[in-house]
Design a protein around this motif. Sequence first.
Motif, short mmCIF file in Angstrom:
data_model
loop_
_atom_site.label_atom_id
_atom_site.label_comp_id
_atom_site.label_asym_id
_atom_site.label_seq_id
_atom_site.Cartn_x
_atom_site.Cartn_y
_atom_site.Cartn_z
N PRO A 47 -16.26 -2.34 0.69
CA PRO A 47 -16.04 -2.96 -0.63
C PRO A 47 -15.68 -1.94 -1.71
O PRO A 47 -15.11 -2.30 -2.73
CB PRO A 47 -17.38 -3.62 -0.95
CG PRO A 47 -18.37 -2.88 -0.12
CD PRO A 47 -17.65 -2.47 1.13
N ASN A 48 -16.05 -0.68 -1.49
CA ASN A 48 -15.81 0.30 -2.55
C ASN A 48 -14.65 1.23 -2.24
O ASN A 48 -14.39 2.18 -2.98
CB ASN A 48 -17.08 1.13 -2.79
CG ASN A 48 -18.21 0.25 -3.27
OD1 ASN A 48 -18.00 -0.71 -4.01
ND2 ASN A 48 -19.42 0.55 -2.83
N HIS A 49 -13.96 0.98 -1.12
CA HIS A 49 -12.85 1.86 -0.77
C HIS A 49 -11.54 1.31 -1.32
O HIS A 49 -11.26 0.12 -1.19
CB HIS A 49 -12.76 2.00 0.75
CG HIS A 49 -11.65 2.91 1.19
ND1 HIS A 49 -11.74 4.28 1.11
CD2 HIS A 49 -10.41 2.63 1.66
CE1 HIS A 49 -10.61 4.81 1.54
NE2 HIS A 49 -9.78 3.84 1.89
N GLY A 50 -10.75 2.15 -1.95
CA GLY A 50 -9.45 1.73 -2.48
C GLY A 50 -8.37 1.90 -1.42
O GLY A 50 -8.10 3.01 -0.99
N TYR A 51 -7.80 0.77 -0.99
CA TYR A 51 -6.73 0.85 0.02
C TYR A 51 -5.39 0.98 -0.70
O TYR A 51 -4.55 0.09 -0.66
CB TYR A 51 -6.75 -0.40 0.92
CG TYR A 51 -7.99 -0.47 1.78
CD1 TYR A 51 -8.00 0.07 3.06
CD2 TYR A 51 -9.15 -1.06 1.30
CE1 TYR A 51 -9.15 0.02 3.84
CE2 TYR A 51 -10.30 -1.11 2.06
CZ TYR A 51 -10.30 -0.57 3.32
OH TYR A 51 -11.44 -0.61 4.08
#
Lengths: 320, 314
Positions: A47-51
């Motif tokens: 949820p906190n990773h920017g793709y």
Amino acid sequence: MESDSAGSVLLLWRRFRRERLALVGTGFIVLLVLLAVFAPILPLRDPNHGYYELLPLDGRPIAPGSVFWLGSDPNGRDLFSRLIWGARISLFIGFIANGMALVVGVIVGTVAAYFGKWVDMILMRFTDVMMAFPVLLFSIALIAILQRGGNVLVIAAVIALFYWTAVARIVRGQVLSLKEVEFIEAARSSGGAPRHILFRHILPHLVPVIIVYGTIGIATSISTESILSFIGIGVQPPTSDWGKMVSDGQSYMFLAPWLVIFPGLMILLTVLAFNLISDGLRDALDPRHRSLVKRVVGGFSAGGQALVTSPRTPVEAESA
Amino acid sequence: MTTYVLRRLVLMVPVAFLVTIGVFMLIHLTPGDPALILLGEDRSPQAIAAIHQQLGLDKPLYVQYLIWLGHIVHGDLGRSITTHQPVTTAIGERLPATLELGAVALIWSLLVAIPLGTIAAVRRGSLADHLATGLAVGGVSIPNFFIGIVLIFFLSVTLRLFPFGGYVPFNQDPFENLRHVILPAIALGTAGAAINMRFTRSSMIEVLNQDYIRTARAKGAPWRRVVFIHALKNALIPVVTIVGLQIGGIIEGAVVTETVFTWPGVGRLAVESIFNRDYTVVQGIVLLAAFSYLIANLLVDLVYGWLDPRISFT
């Protein structure tokens, strides 16, 4: 007495089963709880990773679709996964805050009613004072001053600090009427110790009321928590939280309305579900069906009336 | 009656007293030097010394409290830490906007609640009743910041019917003033509308079952007249109670709505002050909110007895 309490809960459940909307609410909450609990092992994106690599070249957030089910935010984070992880925060705070409020409220209400006289006077005066406090303003100020915005337990405790009063009043009303019931008088006159009477005879009879007001309490706690995060005083980033997501999404409302709509709907649906459940439970305890539940919750509506005087708790004892 | 009012006032004193202690402790219960909290970033020794002197922090806590209480009784809430404006002036400047928002929100909530609640009660089990009950549950479940944002999105951004925030003083442009207040008032008043509707409905149902209604019907009064003249008048008595308490809670209720709509009222002042660590202003607003609630509570009790002569003041 345990069997008596179990019996009353069973009776409540039998009536509750007929409340269709309440069952829908229950289904929603059960699903949400399962998703929240198992979020770490579900095949969800971080949820906190920017793709960022999935975003288009101009860096616009992606609309709901096959890449991200419910779209992405401008940081390329998966909204669906953030909503599920956000449920963990909301439900956790809802349950913990409400649990704390119930424990304090039941203790204060029972002790005040059972011991009466000056104990009752002091405790109820204190409850009045707590009720006079502007809950939301004081919570915001308190959390800001304590500078513990990020701490989930502090937020839950502050919410609980102001919501136990309604429970205390209802429980007090209940215990006052229970005190007059013959079997309690019999237990007292035959020399039962107060602690024995309270735990073995009185508390089991409070169970249905606690269940009903507990569900309303969860709804109130969750909506308070979402307001705190919306204002920016609740759970701190990057933790995903529904209220915070709505407030962050506001600046992208033209470009990506889903960033506001979905988290807002999650808060609405969750609070609604708990309200429907408590409505169903209340109907199951309705005075119309007194003949069935009289022995379970004598004087329920009289107790419920206490809540009416509190504008902070949108509950009323419907006379219909 | 007079003794009842006096007794209620006397009972209010300890509660009011404890509320002031709570508000006082708001700043003093924090670990460490309150001056550091009050000052935030600027922590020069001179500034700290100035705050110490201003608050009398060298004296014992109860003395500090009594001094503070003495000031409050004289209407002196201290000065803002950031603007050095008297707190009463800061609040006074913002209060009219909040009162206007609150009043329009209340009117909106009653315009929805009373007709809908009455229809739902008269035609129980009808489609209108189910709709009303559904709205009632939905209205209290939807967070008011979300109503605000949805309204802004559809009515301001998409349809361009209303401005999406801000405030124009009434004496400057009455029409623009109204245009600006409508959306925030709807956002603020919807939860109240839901609650008032449920109260109207249940109270109306109770009244319609009473003997005097049957008598009025039996002597041939038209149904409409019975409902709207005979029944509604009495059915609204409990609604007055809840509305009174809503008025008392207006400052607190406006906190979120004013933030969403950048409405320059006391609620937004509270949030701004919290983020600016201007805790004297926060203290002042919390105190004002608590007292308006207490006073509303008292007035509601008195008005209730006046409206319903069956209640005796003993």
